[in-house]
Design a protein around this motif. Sequence first.
Motif, mmCIF file in Angstrom:
data_model
loop_
_atom_site.group_PDB
_atom_site.id
_atom_site.type_symbol
_atom_site.label_atom_id
_atom_site.label_comp_id
_atom_site.label_asym_id
_atom_site.label_seq_id
_atom_site.Cartn_x
_atom_site.Cartn_y
_atom_site.Cartn_z
ATOM 1 N N ALA A 26 -0.939 -7.435 -4.734
ATOM 2 C CA ALA A 26 -1.636 -6.215 -5.259
ATOM 3 C C ALA A 26 -2.991 -6.082 -5.412
ATOM 4 O O ALA A 26 -3.479 -4.814 -5.108
ATOM 5 C CB ALA A 26 -0.876 -6.114 -6.986
ATOM 6 N N ILE A 27 -3.715 -7.036 -5.491
ATOM 7 C CA ILE A 27 -5.097 -7.037 -5.487
ATOM 8 C C ILE A 27 -5.824 -6.556 -4.229
ATOM 9 O O ILE A 27 -6.290 -5.587 -4.077
ATOM 10 C CB ILE A 27 -5.830 -8.427 -5.811
ATOM 11 C CG1 ILE A 27 -5.447 -8.568 -7.257
ATOM 12 C CG2 ILE A 27 -7.316 -8.420 -5.726
ATOM 13 C CD1 ILE A 27 -5.773 -10.078 -7.658
ATOM 14 N N LEU A 28 -4.965 -6.943 -3.140
ATOM 15 C CA LEU A 28 -5.434 -6.773 -1.640
ATOM 16 C C LEU A 28 -4.985 -5.340 -1.485
ATOM 17 O O LEU A 28 -5.823 -4.405 -0.877
ATOM 18 C CB LEU A 28 -4.915 -7.784 -0.713
ATOM 19 C CG LEU A 28 -5.564 -9.041 -0.794
ATOM 20 C CD1 LEU A 28 -4.662 -10.202 0.181
ATOM 21 C CD2 LEU A 28 -6.865 -9.137 -0.283
ATOM 22 N N ALA A 29 -3.812 -4.880 -2.012
ATOM 23 C CA ALA A 29 -3.266 -3.402 -1.711
ATOM 24 C C ALA A 29 -4.578 -2.473 -2.487
ATOM 25 O O ALA A 29 -4.674 -1.417 -1.662
ATOM 26 C CB ALA A 29 -1.848 -3.201 -2.226
ATOM 27 N N GLY A 30 -4.815 -2.750 -3.376
ATOM 28 C CA GLY A 30 -5.799 -2.046 -4.312
ATOM 29 C C GLY A 30 -7.017 -1.822 -3.252
ATOM 30 O O GLY A 30 -7.860 -0.998 -2.900
ATOM 31 N N ASP A 31 -7.532 -3.165 -2.845
ATOM 32 C CA ASP A 31 -8.769 -3.315 -2.062
ATOM 33 C C ASP A 31 -8.756 -2.354 -0.944
ATOM 34 O O ASP A 31 -9.610 -1.791 -0.358
ATOM 35 C CB ASP A 31 -8.987 -4.758 -1.776
ATOM 36 C CG ASP A 31 -9.403 -5.387 -2.812
ATOM 37 O OD1 ASP A 31 -9.763 -5.219 -3.923
ATOM 38 O OD2 ASP A 31 -9.384 -6.905 -2.844
ATOM 39 N N ALA A 32 -7.576 -2.570 -0.150
ATOM 40 C CA ALA A 32 -7.094 -1.831 1.223
ATOM 41 C C ALA A 32 -7.121 -0.421 0.888
ATOM 42 O O ALA A 32 -7.754 0.402 1.743
ATOM 43 C CB ALA A 32 -6.133 -2.407 1.744
ATOM 44 N N CYS A 67 2.794 -2.456 -8.881
ATOM 45 C CA CYS A 67 2.777 -3.191 -7.671
ATOM 46 C C CYS A 67 3.011 -4.789 -7.569
ATOM 47 O O CYS A 67 3.402 -5.464 -6.805
ATOM 48 C CB CYS A 67 1.342 -2.977 -6.807
ATOM 49 S SG CYS A 67 1.072 -3.308 -4.948
ATOM 50 N N HIS A 68 2.107 -5.360 -8.733
ATOM 51 C CA HIS A 68 1.999 -6.797 -8.930
ATOM 52 C C HIS A 68 3.528 -7.396 -9.230
ATOM 53 O O HIS A 68 3.575 -8.710 -9.011
ATOM 54 C CB HIS A 68 0.927 -7.341 -9.852
ATOM 55 C CG HIS A 68 1.153 -6.845 -11.335
ATOM 56 N ND1 HIS A 68 1.027 -5.667 -11.623
ATOM 57 C CD2 HIS A 68 1.718 -7.556 -12.374
ATOM 58 C CE1 HIS A 68 1.239 -5.670 -12.909
ATOM 59 N NE2 HIS A 68 1.758 -6.733 -13.337
ATOM 60 N N LYS A 69 4.359 -6.539 -9.802
ATOM 61 C CA LYS A 69 5.701 -6.584 -10.196
ATOM 62 C C LYS A 69 6.382 -6.636 -8.905
ATOM 63 O O LYS A 69 7.621 -7.649 -8.557
ATOM 64 C CB LYS A 69 6.257 -5.938 -11.097
ATOM 65 C CG LYS A 69 5.924 -6.243 -12.672
ATOM 66 C CD LYS A 69 6.307 -7.457 -13.243
ATOM 67 C CE LYS A 69 5.487 -8.151 -14.319
ATOM 68 N NZ LYS A 69 6.058 -9.481 -14.814
ATOM 69 N N ALA A 70 6.439 -5.706 -8.112
ATOM 70 C CA ALA A 70 7.400 -5.595 -7.145
ATOM 71 C C ALA A 70 6.726 -6.425 -5.699
ATOM 72 O O ALA A 70 7.735 -6.856 -4.984
ATOM 73 C CB ALA A 70 7.160 -3.903 -6.549
ATOM 74 N N PHE A 71 5.508 -6.824 -5.706
ATOM 75 C CA PHE A 71 5.036 -7.638 -4.886
ATOM 76 C C PHE A 71 4.762 -9.028 -5.468
ATOM 77 O O PHE A 71 5.489 -9.659 -5.926
ATOM 78 C CB PHE A 71 4.023 -6.988 -3.983
ATOM 79 C CG PHE A 71 4.733 -5.912 -2.981
ATOM 80 C CD1 PHE A 71 4.988 -6.170 -1.835
ATOM 81 C CD2 PHE A 71 4.808 -4.641 -3.624
ATOM 82 C CE1 PHE A 71 5.794 -5.097 -1.022
ATOM 83 C CE2 PHE A 71 5.431 -3.595 -2.905
ATOM 84 C CZ PHE A 71 5.853 -3.935 -1.660
ATOM 85 N N ASP A 72 3.452 -9.224 -5.640
ATOM 86 C CA ASP A 72 2.830 -10.431 -6.209
ATOM 87 C C ASP A 72 1.465 -10.005 -6.482
ATOM 88 O O ASP A 72 0.847 -9.194 -6.206
ATOM 89 C CB ASP A 72 3.045 -11.648 -5.354
ATOM 90 C CG ASP A 72 2.102 -11.669 -4.193
ATOM 91 O OD1 ASP A 72 0.954 -11.695 -4.058
ATOM 92 O OD2 ASP A 72 2.981 -11.390 -3.073
ATOM 93 N N GLU A 73 0.859 -10.774 -7.292
ATOM 94 C CA GLU A 73 -0.577 -10.296 -7.826
ATOM 95 C C GLU A 73 -1.443 -10.460 -6.557
ATOM 96 O O GLU A 73 -2.393 -9.342 -6.608
ATOM 97 C CB GLU A 73 -1.140 -11.353 -8.931
ATOM 98 C CG GLU A 73 -0.871 -10.808 -10.387
ATOM 99 C CD GLU A 73 -1.591 -11.796 -11.347
ATOM 100 O OE1 GLU A 73 -2.812 -11.986 -11.281
ATOM 101 O OE2 GLU A 73 -0.687 -12.385 -12.201
ATOM 102 N N MET A 133 0.930 -1.362 0.053
ATOM 103 C CA MET A 133 0.099 -0.136 0.014
ATOM 104 C C MET A 133 0.872 1.210 0.139
ATOM 105 O O MET A 133 0.535 1.978 -0.880
ATOM 106 C CB MET A 133 -1.104 -0.035 1.255
ATOM 107 C CG MET A 133 -2.060 -1.173 1.364
ATOM 108 S SD MET A 133 -2.893 -1.189 2.792
ATOM 109 C CE MET A 133 -3.814 -0.073 2.911
ATOM 110 N N GLN A 134 1.818 1.210 0.882
ATOM 111 C CA GLN A 134 2.934 2.438 1.001
ATOM 112 C C GLN A 134 3.583 2.682 -0.276
ATOM 113 O O GLN A 134 3.693 3.723 -0.749
ATOM 114 C CB GLN A 134 3.732 2.195 1.937
ATOM 115 C CG GLN A 134 4.835 3.235 2.201
ATOM 116 C CD GLN A 134 5.419 3.469 3.525
ATOM 117 O OE1 GLN A 134 4.657 3.073 4.745
ATOM 118 N NE2 GLN A 134 6.697 3.523 3.761
ATOM 119 N N TYR A 135 3.937 1.556 -1.182
ATOM 120 C CA TYR A 135 4.726 1.431 -2.029
ATOM 121 C C TYR A 135 3.909 2.254 -3.131
ATOM 122 O O TYR A 135 4.313 3.149 -3.945
ATOM 123 C CB TYR A 135 5.106 0.053 -2.419
ATOM 124 C CG TYR A 135 5.888 -0.028 -4.055
ATOM 125 C CD1 TYR A 135 7.183 -0.079 -3.958
ATOM 126 C CD2 TYR A 135 5.168 -0.347 -5.066
ATOM 127 C CE1 TYR A 135 7.844 -0.079 -5.019
ATOM 128 C CE2 TYR A 135 5.829 -0.513 -6.250
ATOM 129 C CZ TYR A 135 7.166 -0.376 -6.192
ATOM 130 O OH TYR A 135 7.924 -0.703 -7.338
#
Length: 294
Positions: A108-114, A99-105, A34-36
């Motif tokens: 990234a989905i959850l970071a967007g949701d949150a 985000c999904h490249k720096a972390f994982d898919e 999320m911060q990223y």
Amino acid sequence: MLPNLAADQQRVVQRMSVLLAEMPVTDPRLRDAMQYSLLLGGKRLRPFLVYAVGRMLGATLTDLDGPAAAIECLHSYSLIHDDLPAMDDDDLRRGQPTCHKAFDEATAILAGDALQTLAFEILTQHPFAQVTTVRQLQLIRELAQQSGYQGMCGGQAIDLAHTDKTMSLAALEQMHRLKTGALIRCAVHFGWLCSPDHNPQHLQALQQYAAAIGLAFQVQDDILDIESDTVTLGKPQGSDLQANKVTYPALLGLEAAKHKAADLVAEAQQALQTLPYDTTELAALAGYVIARKF
Ligand code: IPE
Ligand code: IPE
Ligand code: MG
Ligand code: MG
Ligand code: MG
């Protein structure tokens, strides 16, 4: 040209940093994602619009901080999901791996949701001084409408449904008004809702302004996808062409798309003329929408 832009950008970044720092850590990886996506880069155009409109109408900057941070959280979520393999499948955003490249898919989905729910949490918790509870509810409803089915998500769905196909100019305009215009209209409405101005005619003029710059913003985004370069953009140049997206330059040609963007900026500046305020900053902001290089 926009003397307050840098300070407003700093202000919203500071506010968002504090909000993230105050969150109790549940999952550190999700928090980091999320911060990223929220804090690394970005023009902060929607927060700037909230501040610029609010400032013009006499809102306090501290009241505007909440809505400015909320709309940027919502926007950052929309970018994380827009870049996912199931959507535009892009690897670079704001000059960093997506985000999904720096972390994982899944993260990234959850970071967007949150980030999406954080936006609403911010609107409900912000310690407003001049904004009534009724208007606070209107802020929440506005964000829900402009980001959901009738707004950004609806536009994104039209975008995906027409990838590898074509559409009429009218349908393209409607898609842009939803996927990008809706959140820009929301930002302008936020500035008005936080202010002491209750004049519906003023809101109407501001909405005309917002609709014109919202559409111009996406037309320019499509032009930059062709004319700019990846380093300047901070996202992959040529992504629309590669994905076979319907865009203004694709339908009209580059020169006609540029004329369309310029006409929209003139329309936006015209709408400001009926307002009994100093509209210099908003007029300059309209110009920036198409003068920007990234
Ligand atoms: C990109 O938005 C997505 C569109 C709606 C065109 P911005 O160009 O505002 O992206 P950032 O926030 O500056 O990265
Ligand atoms: C707008 O469209 C994206 C959102 C509404 C989030 P694009 O897909 O053109 O945005 P970029 O070019 O990836 O930033
Ligand atoms: Mg997209
Ligand atoms: Mg995209
Ligand atoms: Mg684009």
